[in-house]
Design a protein around this motif. Structure first.
Motif, mmCIF file in Angstrom:
data_model
loop_
_atom_site.group_PDB
_atom_site.id
_atom_site.type_symbol
_atom_site.label_atom_id
_atom_site.label_comp_id
_atom_site.label_asym_id
_atom_site.label_seq_id
_atom_site.Cartn_x
_atom_site.Cartn_y
_atom_site.Cartn_z
ATOM 1 N N MET A 36 -3.089 8.888 2.108
ATOM 2 C CA MET A 36 -3.184 7.767 2.824
ATOM 3 C C MET A 36 -2.127 8.103 4.124
ATOM 4 O O MET A 36 -2.421 7.610 5.172
ATOM 5 C CB MET A 36 -2.632 6.434 2.102
ATOM 6 C CG MET A 36 -2.952 5.381 3.002
ATOM 7 S SD MET A 36 -2.241 3.822 2.088
ATOM 8 C CE MET A 36 -0.508 4.132 1.976
ATOM 9 N N MET A 42 -5.444 -0.335 2.963
ATOM 10 C CA MET A 42 -5.397 1.379 3.222
ATOM 11 C C MET A 42 -6.089 1.672 4.681
ATOM 12 O O MET A 42 -5.610 2.794 5.042
ATOM 13 C CB MET A 42 -6.267 1.967 2.057
ATOM 14 C CG MET A 42 -5.969 3.627 2.225
ATOM 15 S SD MET A 42 -6.417 4.267 0.287
ATOM 16 C CE MET A 42 -8.259 3.467 0.082
ATOM 17 N N GLU A 92 -5.552 4.641 7.825
ATOM 18 C CA GLU A 92 -6.281 5.585 8.468
ATOM 19 C C GLU A 92 -6.745 5.386 10.105
ATOM 20 O O GLU A 92 -7.120 6.434 10.505
ATOM 21 C CB GLU A 92 -7.672 5.511 7.618
ATOM 22 C CG GLU A 92 -7.696 5.843 6.432
ATOM 23 C CD GLU A 92 -8.878 5.441 5.346
ATOM 24 O OE1 GLU A 92 -9.649 4.393 5.901
ATOM 25 O OE2 GLU A 92 -8.892 5.806 4.422
ATOM 26 N N ARG A 146 -7.960 9.130 -1.653
ATOM 27 C CA ARG A 146 -7.824 8.523 -0.302
ATOM 28 C C ARG A 146 -6.547 8.071 -0.408
ATOM 29 O O ARG A 146 -5.595 8.147 0.537
ATOM 30 C CB ARG A 146 -9.042 7.454 0.177
ATOM 31 C CG ARG A 146 -10.214 7.889 0.424
ATOM 32 C CD ARG A 146 -11.265 6.753 0.625
ATOM 33 N NE ARG A 146 -10.515 5.858 1.755
ATOM 34 C CZ ARG A 146 -10.996 4.404 1.866
ATOM 35 N NH1 ARG A 146 -11.496 4.027 0.886
ATOM 36 N NH2 ARG A 146 -10.373 3.826 2.754
ATOM 37 N N ARG A 147 -6.095 7.479 -1.590
ATOM 38 C CA ARG A 147 -4.743 6.643 -1.520
ATOM 39 C C ARG A 147 -3.764 7.801 -1.453
ATOM 40 O O ARG A 147 -2.588 7.602 -0.891
ATOM 41 C CB ARG A 147 -4.808 5.862 -2.786
ATOM 42 C CG ARG A 147 -5.558 4.438 -2.612
ATOM 43 C CD ARG A 147 -5.442 3.615 -3.829
ATOM 44 N NE ARG A 147 -5.881 2.505 -3.605
ATOM 45 C CZ ARG A 147 -6.374 1.407 -4.521
ATOM 46 N NH1 ARG A 147 -5.818 1.688 -5.910
ATOM 47 N NH2 ARG A 147 -7.136 0.520 -4.572
ATOM 48 N N LYS A 148 -3.920 8.979 -1.979
ATOM 49 C CA LYS A 148 -3.088 9.964 -1.945
ATOM 50 C C LYS A 148 -2.719 10.708 -0.815
ATOM 51 O O LYS A 148 -1.700 10.929 -0.274
ATOM 52 C CB LYS A 148 -3.701 11.021 -3.083
ATOM 53 C CG LYS A 148 -2.780 12.331 -3.108
ATOM 54 C CD LYS A 148 -3.371 13.611 -3.902
ATOM 55 C CE LYS A 148 -2.466 14.603 -4.004
ATOM 56 N NZ LYS A 148 -3.205 15.808 -4.427
ATOM 57 N N ILE A 164 1.254 6.752 -7.111
ATOM 58 C CA ILE A 164 -0.111 7.470 -7.394
ATOM 59 C C ILE A 164 0.694 8.873 -7.140
ATOM 60 O O ILE A 164 0.181 9.807 -8.032
ATOM 61 C CB ILE A 164 -1.038 7.011 -6.297
ATOM 62 C CG1 ILE A 164 -1.724 5.673 -6.818
ATOM 63 C CG2 ILE A 164 -2.211 8.315 -6.503
ATOM 64 C CD1 ILE A 164 -2.699 5.401 -5.896
ATOM 65 N N GLU A 171 2.324 1.754 -3.539
ATOM 66 C CA GLU A 171 1.271 2.149 -4.378
ATOM 67 C C GLU A 171 1.041 3.735 -4.112
ATOM 68 O O GLU A 171 0.761 4.243 -5.117
ATOM 69 C CB GLU A 171 -0.007 1.228 -4.102
ATOM 70 C CG GLU A 171 -1.175 1.671 -5.271
ATOM 71 C CD GLU A 171 -2.403 0.667 -5.012
ATOM 72 O OE1 GLU A 171 -2.952 1.267 -3.998
ATOM 73 O OE2 GLU A 171 -2.469 -0.183 -5.670
ATOM 74 N N HIS A 172 1.051 4.158 -2.744
ATOM 75 C CA HIS A 172 0.611 5.577 -2.450
ATOM 76 C C HIS A 172 1.906 6.137 -3.147
ATOM 77 O O HIS A 172 1.687 7.363 -3.705
ATOM 78 C CB HIS A 172 0.708 5.545 -0.980
ATOM 79 C CG HIS A 172 1.013 7.021 -0.471
ATOM 80 N ND1 HIS A 172 0.000 7.991 -0.368
ATOM 81 C CD2 HIS A 172 2.413 7.690 -0.313
ATOM 82 C CE1 HIS A 172 0.724 9.178 0.074
ATOM 83 N NE2 HIS A 172 2.037 8.901 0.061
ATOM 84 N N ALA A 184 0.856 -1.188 0.102
ATOM 85 C CA ALA A 184 -0.104 0.105 0.012
ATOM 86 C C ALA A 184 0.823 1.230 -0.200
ATOM 87 O O ALA A 184 0.444 2.213 -0.711
ATOM 88 C CB ALA A 184 -0.998 -0.052 1.254
ATOM 89 N N THR A 236 -11.557 7.067 -4.395
ATOM 90 C CA THR A 236 -10.324 6.194 -3.966
ATOM 91 C C THR A 236 -8.957 6.607 -4.074
ATOM 92 O O THR A 236 -8.128 6.271 -3.260
ATOM 93 C CB THR A 236 -10.729 4.715 -4.388
ATOM 94 O OG1 THR A 236 -12.180 4.595 -4.267
ATOM 95 C CG2 THR A 236 -9.651 3.620 -4.059
ATOM 96 N N ILE A 237 -8.978 7.074 -5.439
ATOM 97 C CA ILE A 237 -7.503 7.727 -5.670
ATOM 98 C C ILE A 237 -7.022 8.895 -4.782
ATOM 99 O O ILE A 237 -5.755 8.834 -4.363
ATOM 100 C CB ILE A 237 -7.494 8.293 -7.045
ATOM 101 C CG1 ILE A 237 -7.566 6.886 -8.140
ATOM 102 C CG2 ILE A 237 -6.176 8.909 -7.455
ATOM 103 C CD1 ILE A 237 -6.283 6.051 -8.037
#
Length: 304
Positions: A152, A171, A175, A148-150, A122, A118-119, A115, A145-146
């Protein structure tokens, strides 16, 4: 003879793959397994299909030559990718040719994108100007979702994110982490690593056992559905005891692990001796299944 003059014969190393990829027609590929029913309606299938449409095939399928027919190949890895290509009316695909027809090894040896990795990917893509809409399309998710990942890792300390950077954490774990202070985040990360448990349920239990003073906002009471204040207090005490117990285990873990590994190897060699097994069966037959159970331990940490 000097060291420089000494020649050491090294065993030949066999190549696992042919040196070049091969363009193969899809009708030449034979599946080694049948796809599950309904797989084309799964999220994974949609993500693969979207990725191929948007950016092309990133990872070539792995195939092996059919020893009985030089024009045919067995699919070792990439059944879904090939099925997507068929659905997209493609006729051929570039494949990696394995010299071994064992199919079980490939997916187990793949390093999945964590994760945190991936963060980072992105964030870098967004910084380079890739629109959120395109990233959402590639990942087959919605724009929120993108986003949120940004964000994260917002509120997560560097030390905790470093500990979890290569772990397969959902993810939602991050949080929950941001609800704790930095020191507690590090403790929580170490607890997850020691237990090899990165589930949202486990990090939720750690949050429940976190003292009020170690929360990101100590003035805001913890509100856990279905739990009273007294139950939360008991959980905090139990988790504190658990942490102490794990710390004491860690101190002796290395020595215990080494001893267990040596013992298992020794017993394995004993049971490989027919004379020893015959003696045990004649004098102490009840020992044999117990010793065999030690040898058959499947934990990867004790395998030799």
């Amino acid at each position: 003879m000097t060291i420089e003059e000494t020649e050491i014969a090294l065993p030949a190393v066999s190549q696992g793959f042919e040196k070049r990829c091969l363009l193969v027609r899809l009708d030449q590929l034979l599946p080694r397994k049948s796809l599950p029913k309904g797989v084309k309606h799964s999220k994974k299938y949609r993500q693969i299909a979207t990725s191929i449409v948007e950016i092309g095939l990133v990872e070539p399928p792995v195939i092996a030559r059919d020893p009985g027919n030089s024009s045919l190949f067995f699919i070792l890895d990439g059944h879904l990718r090939i099925e997507v290509l068929r659905d997209l009316n493609q006729t051929e695909v570039e494949c990696l040719i394995s010299t071994d027809d064992e199919a079980f090894t490939y997916n187990k040896q793949v390093s999945r994108l964590a994760a945190v990795q991936e963060h980072a990917m992105i964030v870098k893509a967004l910084e380079q100007g890739v629109p959120e809409e395109r990233l959402a399309s590639i990942f087959a998710v919605n724009i929120e979702t993108i986003r949120r990942r940004k964000r994260m890792l917002n509120g997560v300390c560097i030390e905790a994110s470093e500990l979890l950077k290569d772990k397969n954490c959902p993810m939602a774990v991050f949080e929950v982490l941001r609800k704790m202070q930095a020191v507690r985040q590090i403790e929580a990360a170490e607890l997850m690593i020691n237990a090899n448990n990165y589930s949202t349920a486990y990090i939720g239990a750690i949050l429940a056992g976190t003292p009020q003073a170690q929360l990101a906002d100590p003035t805001k009471p913890k509100q856990l559905r279905g739990m009273t204040v007294e139950a939360i207090a008991r959980m905090e005490k139990e988790l504190a005891r658990l942490q102490q117990g794990m710390s004491s285990i860690q101190e002796s873990y290395g020595k215990d692990h080494l001893e267990l590994t040596v013992i298992k190897g020794y017993i394995k060699r004993l049971l490989g001796n027919a004379r020893v097994v015959s003696y045990l069966l004649a004098t102490r037959p009840e020992y044999v299944p117990e010793l065999q159970s030690v040898v058959d331990m499947t934990s990867s940490s004790t395998d030799i």
